[in-house]
Design a protein around this motif. Structure first.
Motif, short mmCIF file in Angstrom:
data_model
loop_
_atom_site.label_atom_id
_atom_site.label_comp_id
_atom_site.label_asym_id
_atom_site.label_seq_id
_atom_site.Cartn_x
_atom_site.Cartn_y
_atom_site.Cartn_z
N VAL A 43 -1.16 -2.35 -14.09
CA VAL A 43 -0.08 -1.40 -13.83
C VAL A 43 0.69 -1.87 -12.59
O VAL A 43 0.10 -2.04 -11.52
N PRO A 44 2.02 -2.05 -12.72
CA PRO A 44 2.79 -2.47 -11.54
C PRO A 44 2.93 -1.31 -10.55
O PRO A 44 3.12 -0.16 -10.95
N PRO A 45 2.80 -1.61 -9.26
CA PRO A 45 2.92 -0.54 -8.26
C PRO A 45 4.36 -0.04 -8.16
O PRO A 45 5.30 -0.81 -8.16
N LYS A 46 4.48 1.29 -8.09
CA LYS A 46 5.80 1.92 -7.98
C LYS A 46 6.01 2.51 -6.60
O LYS A 46 7.11 2.49 -6.06
N PHE A 47 4.94 3.07 -5.99
CA PHE A 47 5.07 3.62 -4.65
C PHE A 47 3.74 3.62 -3.92
O PHE A 47 2.69 3.43 -4.51
N ILE A 48 3.85 3.79 -2.61
CA ILE A 48 2.69 3.79 -1.72
C ILE A 48 2.61 5.15 -1.03
O ILE A 48 3.64 5.74 -0.71
N ASP A 49 1.40 5.66 -0.84
CA ASP A 49 1.23 6.94 -0.16
C ASP A 49 0.07 6.84 0.82
O ASP A 49 -1.06 6.59 0.39
N PRO A 50 0.28 7.03 2.08
CA PRO A 50 1.58 7.20 2.73
C PRO A 50 2.25 5.84 2.94
O PRO A 50 1.58 4.81 2.95
N PRO A 51 3.58 5.84 3.13
CA PRO A 51 4.25 4.59 3.48
C PRO A 51 3.67 4.06 4.79
O PRO A 51 3.31 4.83 5.68
N LEU A 52 3.55 2.76 4.90
CA LEU A 52 2.97 2.17 6.11
C LEU A 52 3.99 2.17 7.24
O LEU A 52 5.16 1.84 7.04
N PRO A 53 3.55 2.56 8.43
CA PRO A 53 4.46 2.54 9.58
C PRO A 53 4.90 1.11 9.90
O PRO A 53 4.15 0.15 9.69
N LYS A 54 6.11 0.98 10.44
CA LYS A 54 6.66 -0.32 10.77
C LYS A 54 5.73 -1.10 11.70
O LYS A 54 5.55 -2.30 11.56
#
Length: 82
Positions: A43-54
């Motif tokens: 399955v291709p990744p669509k989103f990340i939770d939580p987004p990683l901080p810069k």
């Protein structure tokens, strides 16, 4: 002397089209490197939770910039679930 990867902690999950089913876990190592533990590589990744901080991404890229950091940077720059 290069730091040795001794331990890692999960910091995020990757999702495909189904927001209720994680397809991977993102780990940060004591060396600041990031890695992905895939649960379903098909399955291709669509989103990340939580987004990683810069800051986390910048530290990882400083240690090693590769396809993992490229993918996680792209996913973290997207709006969750879009």
């Amino acid at each position: 002397m290069k730091a040795v990867k001794a331990e890692a902690a999960p910091i995020a999950r990757l999702f495909g089209f189904n927001p209720n089913r994680a397809i991977a876990w993102v780990y940060v190592w004591n060396t600041s490197e990031l890695s992905i533990l895939w649960l379903d590589r098909r399955v291709p990744p669509k989103f990340i939770d939580p987004p990683l901080p810069k800051g986390v991404l910048d530290q990882a890229i400083a240690v090693t910039s590769d396809e993992v950091t490229d993918l996680l940077t792209a996913l973290s720059n997207r709006t969750t679930g879009s």
